[in-house]
Design an enzyme around this catalytic site. Structure first.
Site, mmCIF file in Angstrom:
data_model
loop_
_atom_site.group_PDB
_atom_site.id
_atom_site.type_symbol
_atom_site.label_atom_id
_atom_site.label_comp_id
_atom_site.label_asym_id
_atom_site.label_seq_id
_atom_site.Cartn_x
_atom_site.Cartn_y
_atom_site.Cartn_z
ATOM 1 N N LYS A 89 35.567 35.551 24.786
ATOM 2 C CA LYS A 89 35.666 35.210 26.218
ATOM 3 C C LYS A 89 35.447 36.455 27.077
ATOM 4 C CE LYS A 89 39.936 34.986 28.186
ATOM 5 N NZ LYS A 89 40.029 35.867 29.361
ATOM 6 N N ASN A 90 36.100 37.553 26.702
ATOM 7 C CA ASN A 90 36.027 38.756 27.541
ATOM 8 C C ASN A 90 34.680 39.466 27.449
ATOM 9 O OD1 ASN A 90 38.553 38.185 28.395
ATOM 10 N ND2 ASN A 90 39.573 39.882 27.353
ATOM 11 N N ARG B 63 40.370 35.616 37.232
ATOM 12 C CA ARG B 63 40.299 37.027 37.644
ATOM 13 C C ARG B 63 38.857 37.535 37.539
ATOM 14 N NH1 ARG B 63 42.979 41.595 39.810
ATOM 15 N NH2 ARG B 63 42.204 43.421 38.755
ATOM 16 N N CYS C 71 45.396 34.804 35.280
ATOM 17 C CA CYS C 71 46.709 34.682 34.650
ATOM 18 C C CYS C 71 47.768 35.377 35.491
ATOM 19 C CB CYS C 71 46.698 35.298 33.258
ATOM 20 S SG CYS C 71 46.355 34.085 31.992
ATOM 21 N N ARG D 83 48.029 42.033 40.423
ATOM 22 C CA ARG D 83 46.782 42.510 39.801
ATOM 23 C C ARG D 83 45.843 42.956 40.918
ATOM 24 N NH1 ARG D 83 45.003 38.567 34.911
ATOM 25 N NH2 ARG D 83 43.662 40.331 34.407
ATOM 26 N N PRO D 84 46.030 44.197 41.396
ATOM 27 C CA PRO D 84 45.245 44.671 42.543
ATOM 28 C C PRO D 84 43.759 44.817 42.223
ATOM 29 C CG PRO D 84 46.696 46.411 41.697
ATOM 30 C CD PRO D 84 46.970 45.206 40.879
ATOM 31 N N ILE D 85 42.939 44.884 43.276
ATOM 32 C CA ILE D 85 41.494 45.077 43.080
ATOM 33 C C ILE D 85 41.026 46.354 43.789
ATOM 34 C CG2 ILE D 85 40.922 42.647 42.668
ATOM 35 C CD1 ILE D 85 39.961 42.554 45.621
ATOM 36 N N ASP D 86 42.005 47.227 44.109
ATOM 37 C CA ASP D 86 41.670 48.441 44.864
ATOM 38 C C ASP D 86 40.623 49.314 44.166
ATOM 39 O OD1 ASP D 86 43.642 48.746 42.918
ATOM 40 O OD2 ASP D 86 44.442 50.567 43.808
ATOM 41 N N ASP E 252 46.371 42.321 25.315
ATOM 42 C CA ASP E 252 46.162 40.887 25.066
ATOM 43 C C ASP E 252 46.814 40.421 23.765
ATOM 44 O OD1 ASP E 252 44.849 40.565 27.431
ATOM 45 O OD2 ASP E 252 42.832 40.550 26.572
ATOM 46 N N ARG F 116 42.037 28.116 28.081
ATOM 47 C CA ARG F 116 41.187 29.051 28.860
ATOM 48 C C ARG F 116 40.547 30.071 27.933
ATOM 49 N NH1 ARG F 116 44.379 31.044 34.157
ATOM 50 N NH2 ARG F 116 42.536 32.353 34.138
HETATM 51 C C1 UD1 Z 1 40.411 42.756 31.190
HETATM 52 C C2 UD1 Z 1 40.527 41.553 30.285
HETATM 53 C C3 UD1 Z 1 41.973 41.199 30.049
HETATM 54 C C4 UD1 Z 1 42.737 42.406 29.519
HETATM 55 C C5 UD1 Z 1 42.523 43.610 30.417
HETATM 56 C C6 UD1 Z 1 43.116 44.881 29.856
HETATM 57 C C7 UD1 Z 1 38.528 40.323 30.832
HETATM 58 C C8 UD1 Z 1 37.947 39.097 31.424
HETATM 59 N N1 UD1 Z 1 39.858 40.431 30.921
HETATM 60 O O1 UD1 Z 1 40.990 42.396 32.436
HETATM 61 O O2 UD1 Z 1 42.029 40.140 29.087
HETATM 62 O O3 UD1 Z 1 44.114 42.100 29.450
HETATM 63 O O4 UD1 Z 1 41.124 43.854 30.611
HETATM 64 O O5 UD1 Z 1 42.615 45.146 28.599
HETATM 65 O O6 UD1 Z 1 37.839 41.135 30.274
HETATM 66 N N2 UD1 Z 1 43.905 47.665 38.130
HETATM 67 C C9 UD1 Z 1 44.208 48.114 39.392
HETATM 68 N N3 UD1 Z 1 43.233 48.009 40.354
HETATM 69 C C10 UD1 Z 1 42.007 47.487 40.090
HETATM 70 C C11 UD1 Z 1 41.718 47.024 38.780
HETATM 71 C C12 UD1 Z 1 42.692 47.132 37.818
HETATM 72 O O7 UD1 Z 1 45.309 48.583 39.659
HETATM 73 O O8 UD1 Z 1 41.164 47.437 41.001
HETATM 74 C C13 UD1 Z 1 44.963 47.747 37.077
HETATM 75 C C14 UD1 Z 1 45.441 46.369 36.620
HETATM 76 O O9 UD1 Z 1 46.395 45.831 37.500
HETATM 77 C C15 UD1 Z 1 46.007 46.700 35.255
HETATM 78 C C16 UD1 Z 1 45.068 47.757 34.759
HETATM 79 O O10 UD1 Z 1 44.412 48.303 35.897
HETATM 80 O O11 UD1 Z 1 47.305 47.217 35.393
HETATM 81 C C17 UD1 Z 1 44.034 47.258 33.765
HETATM 82 O O12 UD1 Z 1 43.310 46.202 34.310
HETATM 83 P P1 UD1 Z 1 41.784 45.965 33.930
HETATM 84 O O13 UD1 Z 1 41.398 46.823 32.783
HETATM 85 O O14 UD1 Z 1 40.984 46.039 35.173
HETATM 86 O O15 UD1 Z 1 41.832 44.452 33.435
HETATM 87 P P2 UD1 Z 1 40.763 43.327 33.724
HETATM 88 O O16 UD1 Z 1 39.393 43.878 33.705
HETATM 89 O O17 UD1 Z 1 41.196 42.525 34.899
#
Ligand code: UD1
Length: 417
Positions: free
Chosen positions: A22-23, A92, A116, A121-124, A306, A398
């Protein structure tokens, strides 16, 4: 039909097949936005999150179809650079579309993504790093992105985020000049995405290391018929842990053990035999294991977040103490109150779960609060005494395709209800 009913304690025997991850599929589908031709992906399960991503592509004007397990995605007719609100809130991974959409249209409107629920889960980092490629971004809940052109840049990530690394790779593929991303994620899914884009003429080097360089190209071109994504290492880990929790002997086909080294190191002991081939793992249980010691999740190649809930569930049925520290998503412990309903002994101290293994747990009525905690509950229910009901099968589906059928094929007593 939104629950699984599991009567525990059947040992698992036989073969199980894992399919494309999936990822890996979610960013691959997002990257199709960069292409004006159809591509085919092999070995694709119709997972809940994947279908939502495909429906987003459709709402942007793209097309998709399945022929058996082959998924075809065609973004040649894409014309709407506006992410649909309701669908984007479901996953996400909708955020992965920002990079390729801005590269193609130079403007995008979007909403903050869903997914989930395990805390904030910020996007900054996504937004800050796109800004460094020359993207202007305004709005908070509703986002507006514009760029006259994307300009290659040197970007150091404050955390090796998987999604940010993928977003940046996709955006910078068609940017002017070179982009260098440091402290980036090294997950196998990143390598899978870069191999795909490079086959189409992208110039990306360093995937799988903490420094990726992307030399922008004018256009990506079709020069192969099909691409085979990597298989799902989290699904592999889930079947390994389920088998350890029940006892038995399984062969996992399609498993690349190199992607699961951190898990294998933890479970490799004298209570099981593990053997590996290039695309298979055999596991034979020969006793009940003791404590797993200390486990700390982290970015690849550390132990994957995960698999944190699945291994926490397994640790409950061992004898002795296991400590699990979650460093990626600090609040990702929604499985704990559910496991306590089964009589598990777990104490949460900040981002550490202290598990006092008790041997067998009892069946109970349980809620899958997020995808991986749902997988952990299945593992516990398979080993527990009595019957468990796990509510929230849609959440589990999912990320796990035909999980009830696959477990039944291995001899588990599982039905949908
Ligand atoms: C991906 C995986 C998810 C996995 C995660 C970590 C997919 C579809 N999902 O999620 O299954 O659990 O990697 O291995 O591939 N963060 C920020 N700001 C941001 C982006 C991230 O603070 O803009 C933080 C997140 O809150 C978290 C950390 O960075 O604490 C890691 O998140 P990230 O690696 O981005 O996870 P995803 O790509 O969302």
């Amino acid at each position: 039909m939104n629950k699984l009913i599991i009567s525990g304690q059947n040992k698992l025997y036989g073969k199980v097949e894992v399919m494309s991850a999936k990822n890996a599929l979610l960013p691959l589908i997002a990257s199709c936005v960069l292409l004006d031709f159809e591509v085919g992906f092999l070995n694709c399960p119709k997972l809940g999150d994947v279908v939502v991503m495909l429906d987003i592509i459709k709402s942007l004007g793209g097309k998709y179809r399945y022929d058996g397990d082959t998924l075809y995605v065609d973004c040649s007719s894409l014309y709407i650079p506006e992410l649909p609100c309701e669908l984007s809130k479901k996953i996400r991974a909708s955020i992965f579309l920002l990079g390729p959409l801005i590269a193609r249209f130079r403007r995008v409107s979007a909403v903050t993504p869903g997914g989930c629920n395990f805390g904030e889960r910020p996007i900054d980092i996504h937004l800050d790093s796109l800004r460094q490629l020359g993207v202007e971004i305004s709005g908070k809940e509703n986002l507006y992105l514009r760029a006259e052109k994307l300009i290659g840049s040197r970007i150091r990530l404050p955390f090796p985020s998987v999604g940010v690394t993928e977003n940046l790779i996709m955006a910078s593929c068609l940017a002017d000049g070179e982009t260098v991303i440091t402290n980036c994620a090294k997950e196998p899914e990143i390598v899978c995405l870069c191999n795909f884009l490079n086959k189409l003429g992208a110039k990306i080097v360093g995937a799988g290391t903490s420094k990726i360089c992307v030399e922008g190209v004018k256009k990506l071109t079709k020069n192969f018929a099909y691409y085979k994504p990597i298989t799902d290492r989290v699904e592999v880990g889930t079947y390994l842990l389920a088998t350890l929790n029940t006892g038995g002997e399984v062969e996992i086909n399609g498993a690349n053990f190199l992607h699961n080294v951190s898990l294998i190191k933890k479970i490799y002991n004298n209570t099981c035999k593990l053997t590996f081939e290039s695309d298979k793992i055999y596991l034979k249980c020969c006793g009940v294991g003791s404590s797993l010691g200390f486990i700390k999740t982290g970015p690849y190649p550390a132990f994957p977040t995960d698999l944190q809930s699945p291994i926490l569930a397994y640790a409950c049925s061992l004898s002795g103490k296991t400590i699990i520290e979650e460093t990626v998503f600090k609040n990702r412990f929604s499985i704990i109150p559910e496991l306590k309903k089964m009589n598990a002994d777990i104490t949460l101290q900040g981002s550490k779960a202290i598990v006092n293994g008790k041997g067998k747990l009892n069946g109970a009525i349980l809620n899958a609060n997020d995808l991986r905690s749902g997988a952990g509950l299945i593992i516990s229910a398979l080993g527990a005494e009595g019957v468990s009901e796990i509510i929230g099968l849609d959440i589990i589906e999912r990320g796990y395709f035909d999980i009830d059928k696959k477990l039944r094929m291995l001899g588990a007593n599982v039905t949908k209800g």
